[in-house]
Design a protein around this motif. Structure first.
Motif: not given
Lengths: 1143, 151
Positions: A66, A144, A146, A365, B17-20, B22, B42-46
């Protein structure tokens, strides 16, 4: 709606398939299924295609693919790690085509992914001959990931066009489904979901897609959802070009899912009905396993069949035409029109809309989302805008003016699952949409077509029985049960559910006895066990396995077992398993010390081994679920069940609940609060409260700091070890055999202090066999029972003399044996016991208990009682044991300076080491003090459940005797005391003196410690550690669970009442075995049990962390009593026989 | 246990990084803010380098990583190494929690691996929220006593 047929790729066309089904009045049901392994994925598709339902197939991709981390997916596959979906790019088109082909030519297969940059995977997909996917430039970007929204829009623009073209080249037709109807899954008012889905469908249409579906995810209120589906149909109909073929797809609830199977099933069925009522043509289902893990193929198929059969029953019921979608429609239309006005290009319009907040997803966010909106659930269960930010809503902006709290958020996230978990409890089977949730206009019967729909009267409660039949026939055609039922198993009866809260030693003992009893249960009734622990399942907080190796147990390993019987030739199992020492020797043959003191973490590993053994032994009818979570509330349902609310939102239902929560973390006392506040206001200072030493942040104390330690009990020794051996210091033996401390330089300076001014004396070298048990001769249970039957006892006058007599008996007996041999000792004891027989109950006409300590200076010391008798046997020169003075070895002494005091202290410790080395059988002092441990059960007989007068309970027992008994009889292992002496000699450790007081020096911004009896003892401190274990007190326990139970009157503090006095103890009031808590109404709760430390004060000395091999002590008896009571409801037909009587 | 009056800390809140997901981040943000902390979410998928960059920019008292997609232990190990590899972020207290492995994973081994990679604490499952908040409250403010050695 769709002009003419398009060419076909290898599989069926999703749009055509759905349309054909809709024309037959069938809802297409589809899973969210994805497996990493191609064979498994193929098997899944085959099973979906073969399911007795109108299904579409799904290949869901993994989260590495993904985010285009194909190397990550490849590495995971190579290393054999599991992925949460099918890595389509890594597997490539050929493998994918082979997998997809297993669905057969008639069933369409859709690729589901979640990618903001889908070009690559679209390419592989089309090369594999697949044409259907889903997503959207907004919905697969904002919630989902960034990827910047602009990049997502651009990427989707290209990918969509490429997909259309590739499919056309293949001879197939691209289908895209918007994901815009889901967004974050929860707490988004429907108008924005509708608007986003419609806008994404327009975006797809603009880039050439002619086969589309618009999604909407089930929300909190069925009527509102039907309104939303109706609004979406109208908007899409008005805005999408006529050349586009489209349908509506509903997602079964995408938020936090019900934790109970029945609740999950109910929610799924409501979504199937919602799909039919709302006019959706396709449904993406969820499974009953959703809340726990990635579902299996069988669970997916079961969900599809369930949804399909529900939809068939609901087919053509009152639909979207019958609700009034005005509100949702006006809002959604306003949003869509405002966005479309920003640009002719939908993608550009979307970018501008988010930049200005005309679109703004609640709680999202992502940096490109303005984040000024919030959705909320109103009193009627409908979603509304609590904060609407810049959204162009009809009627202007909305604002609640209140700040949302984390607890409120959790409550709203949990609203739907909680409702369904609750609903599942109150409905027996095959539930349908609650009539209360149906649109008001649909409640009139004539809307139903009586001729064709009479078999599916959804609004008629009487039809439940036919629905049940239908469900039964459905399950019969599928493979839902995980394992075939055994003949003796009664699968139809509801399982008996038992929750054990806290899986430290107490909770584990109950589980062991439950398992032992269940092994002999032949009722066939299913039992579900829940082992719940907030810290570590099977070890608990105190024994958690990741603590540092210098934290040791206080009981020799050979005296510790968690099995209720010794091991035999068979495998380890409940009622027959190894002691800690036996297990230790097996797993660490080179280092195990059966007579030694194991690390606490090692004991935790043993406890986990015990739990694993328990689980492995369970019969097929019994399951054990390990739940790692803090329970924040326990409620009784009207049906008499219990609901455990977990901190993470899960709910567990149980018929019986055992509270074995162990050491509490109590509120600070006013004195502690003052010290904490003093430190808080001064950056240089730290204050650490009493707790399990492994949970104290001792690592953070800087080296060189001066650390005061309040209390010199068992926790003190743990803290001492952590700050020295735990900091790379070590101990070496010198020429004289004493230990010396070799400092690392990283230690702080330690200053200890307590009332007595000395550390707990060491326990004697263990000379007793593991299964040793002691039979009191003077202080006997019979004597105490006889006296208690008549009146409440006065501890000092009635009980204490007999305790000291028993201890003295052992003292003189041991001394005689050492000096004059066993014969003299036996004769002495026989004389003493004969004298005691003249004393009925606790009266003492023979003066046996008259000792110097009790009689006092005015009495006739040494001549009376056992001392006099011992003198007759030649022990006139034996110094009295002086049990009651041992807690204050420096009483009445004053010291000229700290060096003077520490010299005396060192002498005292050396003398104690000599006594301890003699052993707990051969050394008179340690043998006698060990007897105090051995008579604990008799003391309990006198004290528990209000045996003492209230005043004596408080003053004589709790305030005076308990600390004294703890001091003299629970000491640390001998080598800890040698380390203490070494540290004292090295100067790393100082002891401030007797009657130590700790205070605050505001002028110098330091804590202080000093002893009034030692000149010049004042020390200033940087860190203050309270190393006293807090006394449990239900009135001041801040844990949400205990607080809630106390406030609702389920738990009460035990009040010892008698005469005109009343002592409120703070211990949880419980009945005698099986220990039901006594509520505020004075009645026991028959479904609850409270065991161990929380019930301290109602019972005495509950801080026992293990059983002893051999005959059962109270630890095992208590656990078994609870196990027996908990299983009584299912054992009613046939009494269980496995309980062994204790001696 | 921690003192009753918590110190205000700056926290960089992130996932792997792979976690979406929130909601876990939204909830933690609210919770930590209620406790008086300043939160950079920083939110998801960092991606790892973004966490490192955010720590360098915001100089937080702690980094809190929450992950619930089951890949947390795999991605977390890599992230911790990235944090510990950079001189500016080497010493920042970093914790991770959530559902870090797929069902049936060995929690103990996972936690050990994450600690070995450089995390200071591992909180597995939401039941340990109080442990997290307690940990944050106990963190020394940067101008406090320096911890030397003995870790």
């Amino acid at each position: 709606m769709r002009p003419g047929a398009t060419g076909r790729g290898p599989g069926a066309d999703l749009g055509d398939y759905v349309r054909a089904a809709a024309e037959r009045g069938e809802l297409v049901v589809q899973p969210r299924m994805g497996m990493a392994d191609p064979d498994l994925m193929a098997e899944g598709l085959r099973a979906v295609a073969a399911a007795p339902a109108r299904t579409a197939g799904t290949i869901t991709l993994d989260s590495y693919t993904r985010v285009a981390d194909h190397d990550g997916a490849r590495a995971a596959l190579r290393d054999g790690r599991d992925l949460n979906g099918f890595p389509i790019v890594v597997h490539g088109p050929e493998v994918t085509a082979r997998v997809a082909a297993t669905a057969g030519p008639a069933i369409p297969v859709q690729v589901r992914h979640g990618s903001a940059t889908p070009s690559t995977l679209f390419r592989v997909m089309t090369e594999a001959g697949l044409s259907a996917s889903e997503g959207g430039p907004v919905s697969y970007c904002l919630p989902y990931g960034r990827v910047p929204l602009a990049e997502s829009v651009a990427s989707w623009r290209d990918a969509t066009a490429e997909l259309v073209e590739s499919c056309r080249d293949n001879g197939s037709r691209a289908h895209l489904e918007t994901f815009g109807g889901c967004l974050l899954g929860q707490l988004c008012p429907p108008s924005l979901l509708v608007a986003t889905s419609v806008l994404e469908s327009l975006f797809f249409a603009q880039h050439g897609v002619t086969s589309l579906s618009l999604s909407y995810a089930q929300q909190t209120d069925a009527t509102q959802d039907i309104e939303a589906l109706a609004a979406m149909r109208r908007l899409a109909g008005a805005l999408l070009p006529a050349s586009v073929d489209w349908h509506l797809v509903l997602y079964t609830y995408m938020g936090v899912y019900p934790r109970t199977r029945d609740g999950a099933r109910l929610l799924l069925r409501d979504s199937a009905e919602l799909a039919v009522r709302g006019g959706a043509e396709r449904l993406i289902v969820k499974t009953t396993a959703e809340a726990f893990r990635i579902p299996t193929i069988a669970e997916n198929v079961a969900a599809l069949v369930d949804a399909d059969s529900t939809a068939r029953r609901a087919a053509a019921l009152p639909t979207a035409e019958l609700v009034d979608p005005t509100d949702v429609l006006r809002e959604a239309t306003g949003l869509v029109e405002a966005v479309l006005a920003l640009s002719d290009d939908v993608g550009t319009a979307l970018l501008r809309a988010f930049a200005t907040g005309l679109l703004d997803v609640p709680f999202c966010v992502h940096p490109d989302n303005l984040g000024r909106t919030q959705g909320a659930i109103d009193d009627n269960g409908r979603l509304y805008w609590a904060e609407s930010g810049n959204l162009p809503l009809p009627g202007g902006p909305r604002s609640s003016g209140r700040r949302l709290t984390s607890a409120q958020l959790l409550g709203m996230l949990r609203a739907v699952p909680a409702r369904y978990e609750q609903a599942a409890l109150t409905r027996s089977s095959a539930p349908t949409l609650d009539p209360a949730l149906t649109p008001a206009t649909s409640s009139s019967a004539p809307i139903l077509d009586p001729a064709s729909r009479s078999s599916a009267p959804i609004l008629d409660p009487a039809s439940r029985s036919s629905a049940t039949t239908m469900e039964a026939s459905v399950t019969a055609t599928t493979t839902i049960p995980a394992s075939p039922p055994q003949a003796a198993t009664d699968w139809s009866a509801a399982p008996h559910r038992i929750a054990v809260l806290g899986t430290g030693s107490r909770g584990l003992a109950v589980l062991e006895r439950l398992a032992a009893r269940l092994a002999e249960d032949t009722s066939g009734r299913r039992v579900e066990l829940y082992a719940i622990d907030a810290v570590e399942i099977g070890a608990g907080r105190i024994w958690r396995t990741d603590q540092a190796p210098w934290f040791l147990m206080n009981t020799p390993a050979c005296e510790v077992t968690m099995f209720s019987g010794p091991p035999d030739d068979g495998p380890a199992r409940p009622s027959a398993g190894p002691s800690l020492a036996q297990w230790w020797q097996r797993v660490m043959p080179d280092t195990a010390e059966p007579n030694g003191y194991a690390e606490r973490g090692l004991y935790g590993r043993y406890l986990r081994f015990v739990l694993d053994t328990i689980e492995a032994s369970l019969p097929e009818t019994v399951t054990l679920e390990r739940v790692r979570a803090m329970v924040h509330a326990l409620d009784r349902t009207p049906q008499g069940h219990y609901q455990l609310m977990l901190f993470d939102g899960r709910v567990i239902e149980a018929d019986r609940v055992v509270l074995a929560t162990g050491h509490p973390r109590t509120e600070l006392t006013p004195g502690q609060r003052a010290l904490a506040a003093f430190a808080e206001a001064r950056p240089r200072l730290r204050y650490l409260r009493g707790d399990s030493p492994a949970d104290m942040p001792l690592d953070e104390i800087p080296s060189g700091a001066t650390v005061g330690i309040i209390g010199m009990g068992l926790s003190f020794f743990d803290v001492m070890a952590a700050l020295t051996a735990g900091r790379s210091g070590h101990f070496a033996e010198n020429d004289t055999g004493e230990l010396e401390y070799v400092a690392s330089g990283w230690e702080p300076r330690i200053v200890a202090g307590s009332r007595g001014g000395a550390p707990l004396p060491a326990r004697g070298r263990n000379q007793k066999a593991a299964d040793h048990s002691y039979r009191p001769r003077l202080f006997t249970t019979q004597r105490v029972r006889a006296a208690r039957a008549e009146r409440k006892l006065d501890f000092r006058a009635d009980v204490l003399p007999w305790i000291t007599a028993e201890v003295d008996l052992v003292y003189y007996e041991t001394a005689l044996r050492q000096r004059f041999g066993a014969g003299a000792a036996t004769a002495f004891t026989a004389r003493a016991v004969a004298l005691a027989e003249h004393s009925p109950g606790l009266a003492d006409p023979a003066g046996l208990t008259a000792t110097a300590e009790l009689v006092g200076p005015s009495g006739t010391p040494e001549s009376g009682g056992l001392a006099g008798l011992a003198a007759e046997f030649g022990l006139a020169d034996q110094p009295p044991l002086g049990l009651l003075r041992r807690g204050r070895p420096f009483a009445g002494s004053r010291f000229a300076d700290p060096g003077d005091f520490e010299k005396s202290l060192a002498e005292l410790v050396r003398e104690d080491l000599v006594q301890a080395a003699l052993g707990n059988v051969d050394g008179p002092v340690k043998a006698a003090l060990d007897a105090l441990r051995d008579v604990r059960q008799v003391i309990r007989t006198a004290v528990d459940f209000g045996g003492l007068t209230p005043e004596s309970h408080r003053r004589d027992f709790l305030d005076w005797f308990v600390p004294l008994a703890g001091f003299v009889s629970t000491g640390p292992p001998l080598h800890r005391m040698r380390q203490f002496l070494a540290l004292l000699n090295s100067g790393v450790l100082r002891v401030v003196g007797p009657d130590a007081s700790f205070g605050m020096d505001a002028d110098r911004d330091r804590f202080t410690a000093c002893s009034p009896n030692v000149e010049g003892s004042l020390v200033r401190l940087d860190v203050l550690i309270d190393a006293r274990i807090p006394t449990p007190d239900v009135r001041r326990d801040p844990a949400p669970l205990i607080r809630g139970l106390r406030d609702s009157g389920v738990l009460t503090s035990f009040r010892n009442t008698g005469g005109d006095t009343d002592f409120d103890t703070g211990g949880v009031a419980v009945t005698d075995a099986p220990f039901h808590p006594i509520g505020a109404d004075g009645r026991p709760d028959p479904g609850l049990h409270v065991l161990g430390i929380p019930s301290e004060h109602t019972r005495w000395f509950t801080q026992v962390g293990s059983s002893r091999p051999g005959a059962w002590g109270s630890f095992m008896r208590d656990a078994d009593a609870i196990a027996g009571s908990v299983l009584a409801p299912i054992a009613a037909d046939r009494p269980l026989t496995s309980a062994r009587p204790g001696r | 246990m921690h003192s009753p009056v918590p110190q205000r800390r700056r926290v960089v809140l992130s996932t792997v990084s792979s976690d979406s997901h929130t909601w876990n981040l939204v909830f933690l943000q609210l919770l930590l803010q209620e406790l008086g902390h300043e939160v950079v979410n920083l939110g998801p998928c960092v991606p790892d380098d973004l966490v490192v960059a955010a720590v360098r920019e915001h100089r937080p008292h702690a980094v809190v990583i929450s992950s619930v997609n089951g890949h947390g232990h795999l991605d977390g190990v890599r992230l911790a190494r990235a944090l510990r590899a950079h001189p500016d972020t080497r010493d920042v207290p970093a914790v991770i929690g959530g559902k870090l492995g797929v069902a049936g994973a060995d929690d103990g081994a996972m936690a050990a691996e994450l600690i070995a990679a450089g995390f200071d604490r591992v909180f597995i499952d939401a039941g340990e929220l109080d442990a997290l908040t307690g940990y944050l409250a106990m963190l020394p403010a940067r101008d406090r006593l320096q911890v030397t050695g003995a870790r």
